[in-house]
Design a protein around this motif. Structure first.
Motif, PDB file in Angstrom:
ATOM      1  N   SER A 159     -10.962  -1.818  -0.686  1.00 14.00           N
ATOM      2  CA  SER A 159     -10.258  -0.530  -0.775  1.00 14.00           C
ATOM      3  C   SER A 159     -10.250   0.247   0.535  1.00 14.00           C
ATOM      4  O   SER A 159      -9.238   0.850   0.882  1.00 14.00           O
ATOM      5  CB  SER A 159     -10.870   0.328  -1.882  1.00 14.00           C
ATOM      6  N   ARG A 187      -9.915  -3.917  -4.909  1.00 14.36           N
ATOM      7  CA  ARG A 187      -8.742  -3.966  -5.771  1.00 14.36           C
ATOM      8  C   ARG A 187      -8.454  -5.435  -6.091  1.00 14.36           C
ATOM      9  O   ARG A 187      -8.584  -6.298  -5.238  1.00 14.36           O
ATOM     10  CB  ARG A 187      -7.542  -3.342  -5.064  1.00 14.36           C
ATOM     11  N   ASP A 217      -5.590  -7.974  -6.953  1.00 13.79           N
ATOM     12  CA  ASP A 217      -4.146  -8.238  -7.007  1.00 13.79           C
ATOM     13  C   ASP A 217      -3.944  -9.549  -7.754  1.00 13.79           C
ATOM     14  O   ASP A 217      -4.339 -10.611  -7.266  1.00 13.79           O
ATOM     15  CB  ASP A 217      -3.554  -8.375  -5.597  1.00 13.79           C
TER      16      ASP A 217
END
Length: 100
Positions: free
Chosen positions: A43, A19, A21
């Motif tokens: 993840s 992921r 961010d």
């Protein structure tokens, strides 16, 4: 933690999923070379990819090692994009994206 990202030609497994961010921008905004700061979160484990301040010796090509930490509070987990090559886009200078 030790993590991977070995998928080939679109084929991999759940351990290849990360992921992104992004800090300081709204969802849907494009990333900007050099300016956009982001963190990569694995993840499956929730750990963040981080580098360290020490450079490996010559046997490690004087590169830095990366690991995945469960603690999301260090400056070593913040990344940016310094270079991108896409033959379908015009070439531009690094100076075009340097912070002002």
């Amino acid at each position: 933690y030790q993590v991977s990202g070995y998928g080939e030609n679109g084929t991999g497994d759940e351990n290849d999923l990360w992921r992104v961010d992004v800090f300081g921008s709204s969802p849907g905004q494009p990333l900007q070379a050099v300016k956009t700061i982001f963190r990569l979160v694995h993840s499956n484990t929730g750990c963040s990819l981080q580098s360290h301040g020490q450079i490996l010796p010559k046997w490690g090509w004087e590169q830095m090692e990366v690991t995945c930490s469960p603690y999301k509070t260090t400056q070593y987990q913040m990344w940016n994009i310094e270079d991108h090559i896409n033959n379908q886009l015009e070439n531009s200078s690094y100076e075009d994206f340097a912070p002002s």
